[in-house]
Design a protein around this motif. Structure first.
Motif, PDB file in Angstrom:
ATOM      1  N   SER A 132     -10.484  10.450   7.583  1.00  0.00           N
ATOM      2  CA  SER A 132     -11.259  10.255   7.826  1.00  0.00           C
ATOM      3  C   SER A 132     -12.087  11.166   6.080  1.00  0.00           C
ATOM      4  O   SER A 132     -12.643  12.087   6.080  1.00  0.00           O
ATOM      5  N   TYR A 133     -12.445  10.217   5.630  1.00  0.00           N
ATOM      6  CA  TYR A 133     -13.760  11.113   4.204  1.00  0.00           C
ATOM      7  C   TYR A 133     -14.663  10.531   5.005  1.00  0.00           C
ATOM      8  O   TYR A 133     -14.976   9.312   4.410  1.00  0.00           O
ATOM      9  N   SER A 134     -16.121  11.469   4.268  1.00  0.00           N
ATOM     10  CA  SER A 134     -17.320  11.445   4.370  1.00  0.00           C
ATOM     11  C   SER A 134     -17.683  11.614   2.819  1.00  0.00           C
ATOM     12  O   SER A 134     -18.224  12.244   1.928  1.00  0.00           O
ATOM     13  N   ALA A 135     -17.582   9.900   2.132  1.00  0.00           N
ATOM     14  CA  ALA A 135     -18.556   9.974   0.398  1.00  0.00           C
ATOM     15  C   ALA A 135     -19.930   9.939   0.636  1.00  0.00           C
ATOM     16  O   ALA A 135     -20.147  11.245  -0.772  1.00  0.00           O
ATOM     17  N   ASP A 166     -19.082   6.453   5.164  1.00  0.00           N
ATOM     18  CA  ASP A 166     -17.170   6.899   5.534  1.00  0.00           C
ATOM     19  C   ASP A 166     -16.327   6.210   4.884  1.00  0.00           C
ATOM     20  O   ASP A 166     -16.797   4.569   5.106  1.00  0.00           O
ATOM     21  N   VAL A 167     -15.291   6.807   4.830  1.00  0.00           N
ATOM     22  CA  VAL A 167     -13.965   5.970   4.355  1.00  0.00           C
ATOM     23  C   VAL A 167     -13.040   6.504   5.277  1.00  0.00           C
ATOM     24  O   VAL A 167     -12.986   7.484   5.726  1.00  0.00           O
ATOM     25  N   ASN A 168     -12.424   5.262   5.996  1.00  0.00           N
ATOM     26  CA  ASN A 168     -11.568   5.469   7.318  1.00  0.00           C
ATOM     27  C   ASN A 168     -10.460   5.201   6.490  1.00  0.00           C
ATOM     28  O   ASN A 168     -10.363   3.967   7.004  1.00  0.00           O
ATOM     29  N   LEU A 169      -9.432   6.055   7.008  1.00  0.00           N
ATOM     30  CA  LEU A 169      -7.814   5.188   6.730  1.00  0.00           C
ATOM     31  C   LEU A 169      -7.125   5.916   8.383  1.00  0.00           C
ATOM     32  O   LEU A 169      -6.879   7.148   8.644  1.00  0.00           O
ATOM     33  N   LEU A 218      -7.708   0.367   6.517  1.00  0.00           N
ATOM     34  CA  LEU A 218      -8.945   0.391   5.878  1.00  0.00           C
ATOM     35  C   LEU A 218     -10.113   0.374   5.911  1.00  0.00           C
ATOM     36  O   LEU A 218     -10.556  -1.068   5.774  1.00  0.00           O
ATOM     37  N   ARG A 219     -11.063   1.460   6.052  1.00  0.00           N
ATOM     38  CA  ARG A 219     -12.170   0.455   7.217  1.00  0.00           C
ATOM     39  C   ARG A 219     -13.826   1.370   6.120  1.00  0.00           C
ATOM     40  O   ARG A 219     -13.687   2.721   5.799  1.00  0.00           O
ATOM     41  N   PHE A 220     -14.223   0.318   5.467  1.00  0.00           N
ATOM     42  CA  PHE A 220     -15.149   1.033   5.086  1.00  0.00           C
ATOM     43  C   PHE A 220     -16.821   1.225   5.428  1.00  0.00           C
ATOM     44  O   PHE A 220     -17.018  -0.026   6.688  1.00  0.00           O
ATOM     45  N   LYS A 221     -17.835   2.681   5.979  1.00  0.00           N
ATOM     46  CA  LYS A 221     -18.751   2.313   6.791  1.00  0.00           C
ATOM     47  C   LYS A 221     -19.951   2.863   6.714  1.00  0.00           C
ATOM     48  O   LYS A 221     -20.324   4.242   5.839  1.00  0.00           O
ATOM     49  N   TYR A 222     -20.694   1.581   5.955  1.00  0.00           N
ATOM     50  CA  TYR A 222     -22.240   2.275   5.718  1.00  0.00           C
ATOM     51  C   TYR A 222     -22.578   2.362   6.651  1.00  0.00           C
ATOM     52  O   TYR A 222     -23.618   1.126   7.454  1.00  0.00           O
ATOM     53  N   SER A 223     -24.264   3.341   6.633  1.00  0.00           N
ATOM     54  CA  SER A 223     -24.680   3.244   7.601  1.00  0.00           C
ATOM     55  C   SER A 223     -26.548   3.362   6.976  1.00  0.00           C
ATOM     56  O   SER A 223     -26.707   4.244   6.565  1.00  0.00           O
TER      57      SER A 223
END
Length: 123
Positions: free
Chosen positions: A82-85, A90-93, A117-122
């Motif tokens: 998981s990477y907090s861009a 956030d990007v999660n593999l 692969l997940r991209f999450k925008y909060s």
């Protein structure tokens, strides 16, 4: 269940699952299995181990393993990165690997794998 957190940003969890309805299902059906409150996992006895490590404030990695001691010796393995861009992005593999032991060679092989692969925008 047991959890430990240390100054090294390591969190690990261990667990044991007993399912009185569990049986000797094929490992190929594991992705199609639908859990319920009374039937969480398809095998009778399972051991769960998970570890998460914070590499730095922006990057986390983890590994979860579920092993069942039955005829096939199935193992479900799931590594996560998981990477907090950005503050709200956030990007999660995540990978999901199912492995079983061959009866003749006693080596593990993996007939089933998946990567997400997940991209999450909060907001």
């Amino acid at each position: 269940e047991y959890q430990q957190s240390t100054r090294y940003n390591l969190l690990y969890t261990f667990g044991f699952l007993y399912n009185s309805s569990g049986g000797e299902q094929s490992i190929l059906n594991l992705f199609d299995y639908t859990p319920s409150a009374e039937n969480l996992y398809p095998y009778a006895y399972s051991i769960f181990a998970q570890g998460n490590y914070t590499i730095n404030p922006l990057l986390d990695c983890g590994l979860a393993v579920v092993y069942s001691a039955n005829k096939q010796h199935p193992a479900f393995i799931s590594p996560v990165l998981s990477y907090s861009a950005a503050q709200n992005f956030d990007v999660n593999l995540t990978a999901q690997i199912i492995a079983e032991r061959d009866h003749t060679t006693h080596h593990y092989h993996s007939p089933l794998q998946a990567v997400y692969l997940r991209f999450k925008y909060s907001f």
